[in-house]
Design a protein around this motif. Structure first.
Motif, PDB file in Angstrom:
ATOM      1  N   VAL A 127      40.534  74.938  58.020  1.00 49.27           N
ATOM      2  CA  VAL A 127      41.046  76.140  58.671  1.00 49.27           C
ATOM      3  C   VAL A 127      40.253  77.362  58.233  1.00 49.27           C
ATOM      4  O   VAL A 127      39.857  78.185  59.064  1.00 49.27           O
ATOM      5  CB  VAL A 127      42.553  76.322  58.378  1.00 49.27           C
ATOM      6  N   LEU A 128      40.006  77.488  56.945  1.00 50.13           N
ATOM      7  CA  LEU A 128      39.257  78.643  56.461  1.00 50.13           C
ATOM      8  C   LEU A 128      37.845  78.670  57.021  1.00 50.13           C
ATOM      9  O   LEU A 128      37.330  79.735  57.371  1.00 50.13           O
ATOM     10  CB  LEU A 128      39.225  78.642  54.935  1.00 50.13           C
ATOM     11  N   LEU A 129      37.216  77.511  57.112  1.00 52.74           N
ATOM     12  CA  LEU A 129      35.873  77.453  57.678  1.00 52.74           C
ATOM     13  C   LEU A 129      35.888  77.868  59.142  1.00 52.74           C
ATOM     14  O   LEU A 129      35.014  78.602  59.593  1.00 52.74           O
ATOM     15  CB  LEU A 129      35.298  76.035  57.528  1.00 52.74           C
ATOM     16  N   ALA A 130      36.886  77.426  59.887  1.00 53.85           N
ATOM     17  CA  ALA A 130      36.982  77.790  61.301  1.00 53.85           C
ATOM     18  C   ALA A 130      37.214  79.287  61.473  1.00 53.85           C
ATOM     19  O   ALA A 130      36.597  79.921  62.332  1.00 53.85           O
ATOM     20  CB  ALA A 130      38.090  77.001  61.973  1.00 53.85           C
ATOM     21  N   VAL A 131      38.096  79.850  60.682  1.00 53.97           N
ATOM     22  CA  VAL A 131      38.376  81.282  60.797  1.00 53.97           C
ATOM     23  C   VAL A 131      37.165  82.097  60.369  1.00 53.97           C
ATOM     24  O   VAL A 131      36.796  83.078  61.007  1.00 53.97           O
ATOM     25  CB  VAL A 131      39.615  81.656  59.959  1.00 53.97           C
ATOM     26  N   TRP A 132      36.526  81.679  59.294  1.00 56.93           N
ATOM     27  CA  TRP A 132      35.388  82.424  58.769  1.00 56.93           C
ATOM     28  C   TRP A 132      34.183  82.351  59.692  1.00 56.93           C
ATOM     29  O   TRP A 132      33.497  83.345  59.905  1.00 56.93           O
ATOM     30  CB  TRP A 132      35.043  81.883  57.383  1.00 56.93           C
ATOM     31  N   LEU A 133      33.910  81.184  60.252  1.00 58.52           N
ATOM     32  CA  LEU A 133      32.717  81.024  61.068  1.00 58.52           C
ATOM     33  C   LEU A 133      32.897  81.400  62.529  1.00 58.52           C
ATOM     34  O   LEU A 133      31.939  81.812  63.171  1.00 58.52           O
ATOM     35  CB  LEU A 133      32.246  79.559  61.014  1.00 58.52           C
ATOM     36  N   PHE A 134      34.079  81.251  63.047  1.00 63.35           N
ATOM     37  CA  PHE A 134      34.192  81.271  64.499  1.00 63.35           C
ATOM     38  C   PHE A 134      35.136  82.326  65.039  1.00 63.35           C
ATOM     39  O   PHE A 134      35.045  83.480  64.692  1.00 63.35           O
ATOM     40  CB  PHE A 134      34.562  79.875  65.006  1.00 63.35           C
ATOM     41  N   GLU A 135      36.053  81.910  65.828  1.00 65.75           N
ATOM     42  CA  GLU A 135      36.837  82.767  66.712  1.00 65.75           C
ATOM     43  C   GLU A 135      37.866  83.632  66.000  1.00 65.75           C
ATOM     44  O   GLU A 135      38.304  83.338  64.911  1.00 65.75           O
ATOM     45  CB  GLU A 135      37.583  81.882  67.723  1.00 65.75           C
ATOM     46  N   ARG A 141      42.350  79.427  70.183  1.00 68.89           N
ATOM     47  CA  ARG A 141      41.065  78.719  70.021  1.00 68.89           C
ATOM     48  C   ARG A 141      40.904  78.196  68.607  1.00 68.89           C
ATOM     49  O   ARG A 141      40.380  77.112  68.389  1.00 68.89           O
ATOM     50  CB  ARG A 141      39.908  79.626  70.407  1.00 68.89           C
ATOM     51  N   ILE A 142      41.369  78.965  67.624  1.00 67.64           N
ATOM     52  CA  ILE A 142      41.310  78.492  66.232  1.00 67.64           C
ATOM     53  C   ILE A 142      42.170  77.247  66.064  1.00 67.64           C
ATOM     54  O   ILE A 142      41.771  76.283  65.416  1.00 67.64           O
ATOM     55  CB  ILE A 142      41.738  79.612  65.257  1.00 67.64           C
ATOM     56  N   VAL A 143      43.351  77.250  66.671  1.00 66.25           N
ATOM     57  CA  VAL A 143      44.224  76.078  66.595  1.00 66.25           C
ATOM     58  C   VAL A 143      43.551  74.880  67.248  1.00 66.25           C
ATOM     59  O   VAL A 143      43.552  73.768  66.707  1.00 66.25           O
ATOM     60  CB  VAL A 143      45.600  76.371  67.252  1.00 66.25           C
ATOM     61  N   SER A 144      42.944  75.091  68.399  1.00 61.76           N
ATOM     62  CA  SER A 144      42.264  73.993  69.100  1.00 61.76           C
ATOM     63  C   SER A 144      41.125  73.424  68.262  1.00 61.76           C
ATOM     64  O   SER A 144      40.985  72.206  68.120  1.00 61.76           O
ATOM     65  CB  SER A 144      41.718  74.479  70.444  1.00 61.76           C
ATOM     66  N   ILE A 145      40.321  74.296  67.703  1.00 63.80           N
ATOM     67  CA  ILE A 145      39.173  73.855  66.899  1.00 63.80           C
ATOM     68  C   ILE A 145      39.634  73.167  65.623  1.00 63.80           C
ATOM     69  O   ILE A 145      39.168  72.077  65.282  1.00 63.80           O
ATOM     70  CB  ILE A 145      38.254  75.050  66.574  1.00 63.80           C
ATOM     71  N   THR A 146      40.550  73.780  64.889  1.00 69.64           N
ATOM     72  CA  THR A 146      40.933  73.225  63.587  1.00 69.64           C
ATOM     73  C   THR A 146      41.730  71.935  63.716  1.00 69.64           C
ATOM     74  O   THR A 146      41.526  71.009  62.927  1.00 69.64           O
ATOM     75  CB  THR A 146      41.740  74.246  62.769  1.00 69.64           C
ATOM     76  N   PHE A 147      42.618  71.862  64.694  1.00 69.81           N
ATOM     77  CA  PHE A 147      43.406  70.637  64.842  1.00 69.81           C
ATOM     78  C   PHE A 147      42.510  69.473  65.248  1.00 69.81           C
ATOM     79  O   PHE A 147      42.621  68.367  64.706  1.00 69.81           O
ATOM     80  CB  PHE A 147      44.527  70.845  65.857  1.00 69.81           C
ATOM     81  N   LEU A 167      32.048  69.807  65.763  1.00 66.06           N
ATOM     82  CA  LEU A 167      31.092  68.954  65.054  1.00 66.06           C
ATOM     83  C   LEU A 167      30.587  69.608  63.771  1.00 66.06           C
ATOM     84  O   LEU A 167      30.388  68.924  62.765  1.00 66.06           O
ATOM     85  CB  LEU A 167      29.927  68.593  65.965  1.00 66.06           C
ATOM     86  N   VAL A 168      30.380  70.917  63.786  1.00 68.33           N
ATOM     87  CA  VAL A 168      29.939  71.607  62.569  1.00 68.33           C
ATOM     88  C   VAL A 168      31.001  71.485  61.477  1.00 68.33           C
ATOM     89  O   VAL A 168      30.689  71.181  60.317  1.00 68.33           O
ATOM     90  CB  VAL A 168      29.629  73.097  62.874  1.00 68.33           C
TER      91      VAL A 168
END
Length: 122
Positions: free
Chosen positions: A2-10, A15-21, A81-82
C-alpha cells in the motif's frame, strides 16, 4: 504494498484500492506458488483458482471499490507489475541464493555425475 502504491502512483483513492488489492492478490499467489515443493498437488491448484475466483468476484460484486475502466488499461497493469516485482523479487532472490549455497542432496549428486541409482562396478 500500500505504501509503495501511494508513494509511487495515484492520488485517486479508488485507483489506489484497485492497484493495491490486485498487487496483494498476485503477490500472495506468486509467493504461495514459489513455496510449494511439488506443483503436482491438485489441492494447491484448486486453492489458487479459488483465490483468483474470489478476487474476480470481488471486482464484480463490489464495483464501487474498483475502477474497472482503469483496470483495463496498460497503465494499471504496469503499476501492478512494478509493485508485484518489488514484493516478490527479494523473496525469489533469497530462495535462489539459498539453493545456490545450500543445494538439496539430489543437486549435489547430479553435480558429481552420479545418482543413487547409477553405480559402477569398475
Amino acid at each position: 504494498i500500500v505504501l509503495l502504491a501511494v508513494w509511487l502512483f495515484e492520488a485517486n483513492f479508488i485507483r489506489i484500492v484497485s492497484i493495491t488489492f490486485t498487487s496483494l492478490i498476485l503477490t500472495e499467489l506468486a509467493l504461495v506458488w514459489m513455496t510449494l515443493h511439488s506443483h503436482r498437488q491438485f489441492s494447491a491448484y484448486l486453492a489458487q483458482l479459488i483465490s483468483l475466483g474470489a478476487y474476480l468476484g470481488s471486482i464484480l460484486f463490489l464495483p464501487t471499490y474498483f475502477d474497472v475502466q482503469f483496470m483495463m488499461t496498460r497503465e494499471f497493469f504496469t503499476k501492478v507489475l512494478v509493485i508485484v516485482f518489488a514484493a516478490v523479487f527479494p523473496f525469489a532472490l533469497g530462495k535462489w541464493l539459498h539453493t545456490q549455497f545450500y543445494p538439496p542432496q539430489y543437486k549435489k549428486l547430479r553435480r558429481r555425475g552420479t545418482t543413487p541409482f547409477q553405480f559402477s562396478i569398475l
